[in-house]
Design a protein around this motif. Structure first.
Motif, short mmCIF file in Angstrom:
data_model
loop_
_atom_site.label_atom_id
_atom_site.label_comp_id
_atom_site.label_asym_id
_atom_site.label_seq_id
_atom_site.Cartn_x
_atom_site.Cartn_y
_atom_site.Cartn_z
N MET A 221 -7.78 -3.67 0.93
CA MET A 221 -6.38 -3.96 0.64
C MET A 221 -5.68 -2.79 -0.04
SD MET A 221 -4.81 -6.63 -2.07
CE MET A 221 -5.24 -5.41 -3.30
N ALA A 222 -6.44 -1.98 -0.78
CA ALA A 222 -5.83 -0.93 -1.60
C ALA A 222 -5.15 0.14 -0.75
CB ALA A 222 -6.88 -0.29 -2.51
N LEU A 223 -5.68 0.43 0.46
CA LEU A 223 -5.11 1.49 1.29
C LEU A 223 -3.67 1.19 1.71
CD1 LEU A 223 -5.32 4.14 2.80
CD2 LEU A 223 -6.41 2.90 4.70
N PRO A 224 -3.39 0.04 2.35
CA PRO A 224 -1.98 -0.23 2.69
C PRO A 224 -1.08 -0.36 1.47
CG PRO A 224 -3.35 -2.16 3.14
CD PRO A 224 -4.27 -1.02 2.86
N VAL A 225 -1.64 -0.88 0.37
CA VAL A 225 -0.84 -0.99 -0.85
C VAL A 225 -0.43 0.39 -1.35
CG1 VAL A 225 -0.95 -1.58 -3.31
CG2 VAL A 225 -1.71 -3.23 -1.61
N MET A 226 -1.37 1.34 -1.34
CA MET A 226 -1.04 2.68 -1.81
C MET A 226 -0.05 3.37 -0.88
SD MET A 226 -1.24 4.88 -4.09
CE MET A 226 -2.52 4.22 -5.14
N LEU A 227 -0.17 3.15 0.42
CA LEU A 227 0.80 3.71 1.36
C LEU A 227 2.20 3.16 1.08
CD1 LEU A 227 -1.24 3.63 4.70
CD2 LEU A 227 -0.68 5.63 3.30
N ALA A 228 2.27 1.85 0.77
CA ALA A 228 3.56 1.24 0.45
C ALA A 228 4.11 1.79 -0.87
CB ALA A 228 3.42 -0.28 0.37
N VAL A 229 3.22 2.04 -1.83
CA VAL A 229 3.65 2.65 -3.10
C VAL A 229 4.26 4.02 -2.85
CG1 VAL A 229 2.81 3.63 -5.28
CG2 VAL A 229 2.02 1.39 -4.55
N ILE A 230 3.62 4.81 -2.00
CA ILE A 230 4.14 6.15 -1.69
C ILE A 230 5.48 6.04 -0.97
CG2 ILE A 230 3.72 8.23 -0.33
CD1 ILE A 230 0.71 7.78 -0.86
N ALA A 231 5.59 5.09 -0.01
CA ALA A 231 6.84 4.95 0.74
C ALA A 231 8.00 4.55 -0.16
CB ALA A 231 6.65 3.91 1.86
N THR A 232 7.78 3.55 -1.02
CA THR A 232 8.86 3.14 -1.94
C THR A 232 9.16 4.22 -2.95
OG1 THR A 232 7.17 1.99 -3.27
CG2 THR A 232 8.43 0.66 -1.69
N GLY A 233 8.14 4.99 -3.35
CA GLY A 233 8.37 6.10 -4.26
C GLY A 233 9.27 7.17 -3.65
N ILE A 234 9.07 7.43 -2.35
CA ILE A 234 9.92 8.40 -1.66
C ILE A 234 11.36 7.92 -1.62
CG2 ILE A 234 10.39 9.43 0.60
CD1 ILE A 234 7.35 9.51 1.03
#
Length: 697
Positions: A221-234
């Motif tokens: 689960m952590a991989l898609p969550v981290m990708l979403a964190v990066i996307a919202t951070g951008i």
């Protein structure tokens, strides 16, 4: 000192809130079973709730002291109450405090109740709401309190909590699953004791397997969550930086953000290693060789995830500081610290630049491919790390230098003078007095002295020169000149404000040339070739006064520049159309191009039902004349000609969307039905872009 304490308290409450969310999510993923590590986590949840409450109380105290400017108010409940009752920040604090009390109560209930997923989900949900309410005090909410502005920030902090907040739970399970495994019992031990030992051994193995399975579930689960964190951070970074990307390496906000990203990069490397190498070996059945590998993997997992958690605490601390730092787009860069900057706009198009940049991109792709190839071919560590690193460095060395151009201390300085008709008119007069001899009457670089230079002056009208360089660049050249070009210094001749006025005029002149792409028809839902027109102040014949900007967000504006008596027939037609325009949420402002006598101007105003501008007209005409060019009549020679009549349609968001010049565009808006169709089109549209800025960049 109060600022440091306030930062630490914000960090404490944010970290505890995020760990509450992540721990409960981790427990919900793990499932409902009995294990020592589950009991440890359940016992820790109420303490996290108490830390959250303590942090919020400390924030209230320090915020009160900072808001009132009196440090002693940090200890006065009466001052706290005043802040709570009278400020938006206080109202947000109340919401967070209520939710924090509720989540603490739920955590106490979970501690005493049997393990159940729904309880963890409930606790995580309330803790998430606490974070969401806190996002209402973010930079995004401060600029515009709406769902679209707050949602990316709220999602970013919530998703980050799912990852960061679960790391302590992850570590608890790691330590529980990687303790030394019991050896087989000695043959001399009694049979009953052996049975009990085997039973304990089997139950421990089951707990280890369950814990390892929980870690793997979380890792998936952590991989898609981290990708979403990066996307919202951008998304958040883009909003907080806007177009001032240079501020990322020249402001406090930028340096903090860069440090946060650097730490995140290290964390991602550790997480990738844990996911691909150490986790698969964890929980291997004993007593085979794989078990020894699993023990070694478990030791590395404990060590590096502990380091990852320390780095994550640093990221949260930096995020706390960033949240209370002036965003990059509002930060003032008085002095750019570098002698260069990177700019696609100023360099792209040159064949040599494009070749080198694409070559750099190709090397970067090869670098990424080398990483994958090294894993497939099982290269040794030196080759696996060295080859991609060398290729990446070559990519940067080949692709970046062609994009670099000269920069100056003033390059990113904000224009202190607004882009309005007063500034443009003054800049026009100064340009005519000081610059025409070299740059020509219209800035094309064809002045009478142009041929005397080895390198002719640049064409600032038809070439996109102002789009390639910042307003600060032009200010620097006006101030210090340009060596070896014949461009003199004007610091001793023009005041600072005058130099900024010239910069505004140059931008207005360039925008005016781009306006040749406009026509009497609005291009639906297209911001191009729409542009921000110069703002202006006015007083009208009917006693009205204000600025063009006053109509933003409310009404469209039909700006009519007329000559007398040439425009008599058109003004009569607009008088008949005026009620329909008013009903269509459109204001008509008439501006005389001629310097009419007061009596004549009063007579005209008496015959029309819309305002006729009496003060400010000269600056409006001088500025909007720059927008006179069309594809059929580019008007590039001499001083330029002023059409007898021009009409501009500005939408309610502040953009110039259509223009009609009878001399160049033909019948056009003489057909009033056609004009009303354009107005109706603007009224149907939603906001295409944020309102144009008040200053050039």
């Amino acid at each position: 000192m109060i600022e440091v304490i306030a930062t630490l308290l914000r960090w404490l409450q944010l970290a505890s809130n995020m760990i509450l969310v992540g721990s409960c999510v981790f427990l919900a993923i793990a499932g409902s079973f009995h294990s020592p590590w589950v009991a440890r986590l359940q016992r820790a949840l109420p303490w996290l709730g108490f830390l959250l409450l303590a942090g919020l109380l400390g924030i209230l105290a320090t915020t009160t002291a900072q808001a009132t400017g009196v440090d002693d108010n940090a200890w006065r409940p009466q001052a706290w109450l005043a802040l709570i009752q009278n400020t938006r920040m206080g109202h947000i604090w109340v919401g967070r405090a209520v939710l924090a009390v509720l989540v603490t109560a739920i955590a106490l209930y979970i501690r005493r109740a049997p393990a159940a997923r729904w309880r963890y989900v409930l606790c995580a949900s309330v803790a998430t709401l606490t974070l969401a309410v806190g996002s209402l005090a973010s930079h995004s909410a401060a600029e515009e309190l709406s769902l679209l502005s707050v949602l990316p920030y709220a999602l970013h902090i919530i998703l980050a909590s799912v990852w960061f907040g679960a790391l302590p739970a992850f570590l608890v399970v790691c330590f529980a699953c990687t303790q030394p495994t019991a050896r087989a019992p000695h043959p001399g031990i009694q049979t009953g004791a052996i049975a009990r030992i085997h039973e304990l051994f089997q139950s421990r193995e089951e707990a280890v397997q369950a814990g390892a399975q929980a870690l793997r579930r979380f890792s998936v689960m952590a991989l898609p969550v981290m990708l979403a964190v990066i996307a919202t951070g951008i998304i958040i970074t883009d909003r907080m930086v806007d177009t001032s990307y240079g501020a990322l390496v020249a402001t406090e906000y930028g340096w903090l953000l860069n440090a946060k990203i650097a730490l995140l990069g290290v964390v991602l490397i550790i997480a990738a290693r844990a996911r691909s190498t150490w986790l698969p070996l964890l929980g291997m059945p004993a007593p085979d060789t794989a078990s020894d590998n699993g023990a070694a993997a478990g030791a590395k997992l404990r060590k590096w995830v502990s380091f990852e958690f320390v780095l994550a605490l640093g990221i949260v601390l930096l995020a706390t500081i960033v949240a209370n730092t002036v965003p990059a787009k509002h930060a003032i860069i008085q002095n750019w610290p570098y002698s260069f900057r990177f700019s696609l706009a100023a360099t792209w198009g040159e064949p040599s630049v494009m070749i080198r940049v694409w070559l750099g991109v190709a090397l970067l792709v090869l670098s990424t491919g080398a990483v994958a190839l090294g894993r497939v071919r099982q290269w040794d560590k030196k080759r696996r790390l060295g080859i991609p690193a060398v290729l990446a460095l070559l990519a940067l060395a080949v692709g970046l230098p062609p994009l670099a151009i000269d920069a100056y201390p003033e390059t990113y300085r904000r224009t202190p003078v607004p882009f309005d008709t007063i500034s443009i008119a003054n800049g026009s007069a100064l340009f005519a007095e000081n610059c025409v001899a070299c740059h020509g009457l219209q800035g094309k670089g064809n002045g009478v002295l142009a041929k005397s230079f080895a390198k002719p002056p640049v064409d600032m009208l038809t070439e996109p020169h102002t789009a390639k360089h910042t307003a600060g660049d032009f200010f620097h050249w006006l101030t210090y000149g340009i060596p070896d070009t014949g461009m003199p210094t004007f610091a001793d001749k023009l005041s600072e404000e005058d130099r900024w006025d010239v910069v505004n005029f140059l931008h207005a002149m360039s925008r005016g040339y781009q306006a040749r792409l406009m026509s009497p028809r609005v291009v639906p839902n297209q911001p191009q070739p729409a542009m921000g027109p110069p703002n202006f102040s006015y007083s009208a014949s009917d006693g009205a006064s204000g600025t063009l900007k006053d109509f933003r967000g409310q009404k469209n504006v039909l700006l009519v520049l007329f000559s007398w008596p040439q425009s008599r027939e058109r003004l009569e037609a607009l008088s008949r159309l005026s009620p329909a325009l008013q009903a269509a949420n459109t204001v008509l402002l008439a501006v005389p191009e001629d310097d009419l006598a007061p009596q004549e101007l009063a007579a005209i105003a008496a015959d029309v039902p819309f305002p006729v501008i009496t003060q400010g007209a000269a600056g409006i005409v001088q500025s909007y004349t720059l927008f006179r060019r069309t594809l059929n009549k580019p008007d590039l020679l001499g001083e330029g000609t002023l059409p007898d009549h021009m009409e501009f349609l500005v939408d309610r968001f502040g953009y110039l969307r259509a223009r009609w010049i009878p001399d160049a565009d033909g019948p056009g808006w003489r057909d009033t039905e056609m004009l009303m169709q354009q107005v109706a089109q603007l009224n149907r549209e939603k906001e295409i872009l944020p309102p144009p800025g008040d200053h050039v960049h």
